[in-house]
Design a protein around this motif. Structure first.
Motif, mmCIF file in Angstrom:
data_model
loop_
_atom_site.group_PDB
_atom_site.id
_atom_site.type_symbol
_atom_site.label_atom_id
_atom_site.label_comp_id
_atom_site.label_asym_id
_atom_site.label_seq_id
_atom_site.Cartn_x
_atom_site.Cartn_y
_atom_site.Cartn_z
ATOM 1 N N SER A 74 0.820 -1.216 0.000
ATOM 2 C CA SER A 74 0.000 0.000 0.000
ATOM 3 C C SER A 74 0.853 1.265 0.000
ATOM 4 O O SER A 74 0.347 2.347 -0.309
ATOM 5 C CB SER A 74 -0.970 0.001 1.178
ATOM 6 O OG SER A 74 -0.329 -0.313 2.378
ATOM 7 N N ASP A 111 -5.024 -2.014 5.654
ATOM 8 C CA ASP A 111 -6.399 -1.591 5.435
ATOM 9 C C ASP A 111 -6.739 -0.622 6.555
ATOM 10 O O ASP A 111 -6.886 -1.015 7.708
ATOM 11 C CB ASP A 111 -7.340 -2.795 5.458
ATOM 12 C CG ASP A 111 -8.784 -2.412 5.207
ATOM 13 O OD1 ASP A 111 -9.037 -1.262 4.809
ATOM 14 O OD2 ASP A 111 -9.650 -3.268 5.417
ATOM 15 N N ASP A 114 -10.842 3.015 6.185
ATOM 16 C CA ASP A 114 -11.411 4.283 5.744
ATOM 17 C C ASP A 114 -12.206 4.057 4.464
ATOM 18 O O ASP A 114 -11.668 3.639 3.441
ATOM 19 C CB ASP A 114 -10.275 5.282 5.491
ATOM 20 C CG ASP A 114 -10.775 6.673 5.166
ATOM 21 O OD1 ASP A 114 -12.002 6.895 5.227
ATOM 22 O OD2 ASP A 114 -9.935 7.535 4.869
ATOM 23 N N ALA A 115 -13.478 4.308 4.504
ATOM 24 C CA ALA A 115 -14.341 4.083 3.346
ATOM 25 C C ALA A 115 -14.037 5.053 2.207
ATOM 26 O O ALA A 115 -14.445 4.828 1.080
ATOM 27 C CB ALA A 115 -15.805 4.202 3.760
ATOM 28 N N GLU A 116 -13.305 6.118 2.486
ATOM 29 C CA GLU A 116 -12.998 7.124 1.475
ATOM 30 C C GLU A 116 -11.837 6.721 0.559
ATOM 31 O O GLU A 116 -11.647 7.306 -0.481
ATOM 32 C CB GLU A 116 -12.644 8.452 2.167
ATOM 33 C CG GLU A 116 -13.748 9.027 3.016
ATOM 34 C CD GLU A 116 -14.939 9.476 2.200
ATOM 35 O OE1 GLU A 116 -14.737 10.054 1.125
ATOM 36 O OE2 GLU A 116 -16.071 9.211 2.628
ATOM 37 N N ASP A 117 -11.041 5.733 0.966
ATOM 38 C CA ASP A 117 -9.860 5.357 0.199
ATOM 39 C C ASP A 117 -10.225 4.292 -0.836
ATOM 40 O O ASP A 117 -10.045 3.101 -0.617
ATOM 41 C CB ASP A 117 -8.759 4.857 1.132
ATOM 42 C CG ASP A 117 -7.419 4.783 0.450
ATOM 43 O OD1 ASP A 117 -7.357 4.998 -0.772
ATOM 44 O OD2 ASP A 117 -6.420 4.513 1.143
ATOM 45 N N GLU A 118 -10.718 4.746 -1.969
ATOM 46 C CA GLU A 118 -11.199 3.846 -3.018
ATOM 47 C C GLU A 118 -10.054 3.042 -3.636
ATOM 48 O O GLU A 118 -10.200 1.866 -3.936
ATOM 49 C CB GLU A 118 -11.918 4.663 -4.087
ATOM 50 C CG GLU A 118 -12.598 3.829 -5.139
ATOM 51 C CD GLU A 118 -13.362 4.690 -6.113
ATOM 52 O OE1 GLU A 118 -13.259 4.408 -7.312
ATOM 53 O OE2 GLU A 118 -14.057 5.623 -5.673
ATOM 54 N N GLU A 119 -8.889 3.679 -3.824
ATOM 55 C CA GLU A 119 -7.744 2.985 -4.415
ATOM 56 C C GLU A 119 -7.291 1.821 -3.539
ATOM 57 O O GLU A 119 -6.987 0.741 -4.048
ATOM 58 C CB GLU A 119 -6.580 3.966 -4.622
ATOM 59 C CG GLU A 119 -6.815 4.998 -5.688
ATOM 60 C CD GLU A 119 -6.720 4.427 -7.098
ATOM 61 O OE1 GLU A 119 -5.736 3.744 -7.417
ATOM 62 O OE2 GLU A 119 -7.652 4.661 -7.883
ATOM 63 N N ASN A 120 -7.253 2.020 -2.240
ATOM 64 C CA ASN A 120 -6.847 0.950 -1.328
ATOM 65 C C ASN A 120 -7.867 -0.186 -1.355
ATOM 66 O O ASN A 120 -7.495 -1.357 -1.307
ATOM 67 C CB ASN A 120 -6.669 1.490 0.094
ATOM 68 C CG ASN A 120 -5.849 0.559 0.957
ATOM 69 O OD1 ASN A 120 -4.804 0.075 0.532
ATOM 70 N ND2 ASN A 120 -6.326 0.298 2.156
ATOM 71 N N ASP A 121 -9.143 0.147 -1.450
ATOM 72 C CA ASP A 121 -10.186 -0.884 -1.542
ATOM 73 C C ASP A 121 -10.035 -1.698 -2.822
ATOM 74 O O ASP A 121 -10.189 -2.924 -2.810
ATOM 75 C CB ASP A 121 -11.575 -0.257 -1.488
ATOM 76 C CG ASP A 121 -11.918 0.299 -0.120
ATOM 77 O OD1 ASP A 121 -11.233 -0.065 0.855
ATOM 78 O OD2 ASP A 121 -12.865 1.112 -0.033
ATOM 79 N N ILE A 122 -9.735 -1.040 -3.935
ATOM 80 C CA ILE A 122 -9.528 -1.743 -5.201
ATOM 81 C C ILE A 122 -8.338 -2.684 -5.079
ATOM 82 O O ILE A 122 -8.395 -3.842 -5.511
ATOM 83 C CB ILE A 122 -9.324 -0.739 -6.358
ATOM 84 C CG1 ILE A 122 -10.612 0.021 -6.627
ATOM 85 C CG2 ILE A 122 -8.824 -1.438 -7.616
ATOM 86 C CD1 ILE A 122 -10.443 1.193 -7.573
ATOM 87 N N ASN A 125 -9.289 -5.705 -2.735
ATOM 88 C CA ASN A 125 -10.197 -6.633 -3.407
ATOM 89 C C ASN A 125 -9.491 -7.397 -4.517
ATOM 90 O O ASN A 125 -9.692 -8.603 -4.674
ATOM 91 C CB ASN A 125 -11.418 -5.898 -3.956
ATOM 92 C CG ASN A 125 -12.356 -5.452 -2.869
ATOM 93 O OD1 ASN A 125 -12.401 -6.037 -1.799
ATOM 94 N ND2 ASN A 125 -13.102 -4.391 -3.133
#
Length: 193
Positions: A74, A111, A114-122, A125
């Motif tokens: 990350s 992780d 934070d729901a705002e970190d879209e890149e980290n979620d991508i 996943n």
């Protein structure tokens, strides 16, 4: 000793990043993307990994099953890389390490929740869908506890098994001690018993 035998190659990212940013490089560097205006090319980093995995022609026995350890993938997101570029880098590393050389990869990703970190979620996943074994260390949902510091969720995917028995999931709680960690089944803390 492993480094001297050619069995360990280590790229110290923080020190190398400082060198790349503040010093002119005569030859391509694995972290060259830090100097580029449109950071998005991790090919030099992949080339470093591929070169590091080539067998050395010394009299020593060849390392047969290499392991690529990536401590905190990350960080690449924090340095301005997009999640797709990072996933492409991991894909090429997996093709080289896992399929060509029959080795393994271990990748750490943080992780933040934070729901705002879209890149980290991508990134999370994408890696989750590619992984056979996922270890997720997390705090307790109930908050701080003196006798239990967190829980470890383990998801083991075995693609060669029939669909019914393919995925196994385990959850263990843990307590961090001076120089070790104690694991126990959920609700089976020695303090509770």
């Amino acid at each position: 000793m492993a480094r001297e035998r050619g069995q360990l190659v280590f790229l110290e990212g923080l020190k190398s990043a400082v060198d790349v940013v503040f010093q002119a490089q005569k030859e391509p560097h694995p972290l060259q993307f830090l100097r580029e205006a449109n950071a998005g090319n991790l090919k030099p980093l992949f080339e470093f990994v591929r070169e590091a995995l080539k067998p050395i022609d010394s009299g020593e026995a060849r390392w047969t099953y290499p392991v690529l350890l990536v401590d905190d993938l990350s960080v690449l997101l924090s340095l301005g890389m997009g999640a797709v570029a990072v996933l492409d880098f991991i894909h090429y590393c997996r093709a080289t390490v896992c399929w060509e050389l029959k080795g393994n990869m271990v990748v750490l990703v943080h992780d933040s929740g934070d729901a705002e970190d879209e890149e980290n979620d991508i990134l999370l996943n994408g890696l989750s869908h590619q992984s056979h074994l996922i270890l997720r260390a997390e705090g307790l949902a109930t908050g701080f506890c003196r006798d239990v510091h967190g829980q470890l969720r383990i998801l083991w995917r075995r693609p060669s098994q029939p669909t019914v028995h393919r995925d196994q999931s385990f959850t263990y709680q843990y307590k961090i001690q001076d120089k070790s960690v104690s694991f126990f089944a959920k609700g089976m803390s020695p303090a509770v018993l």
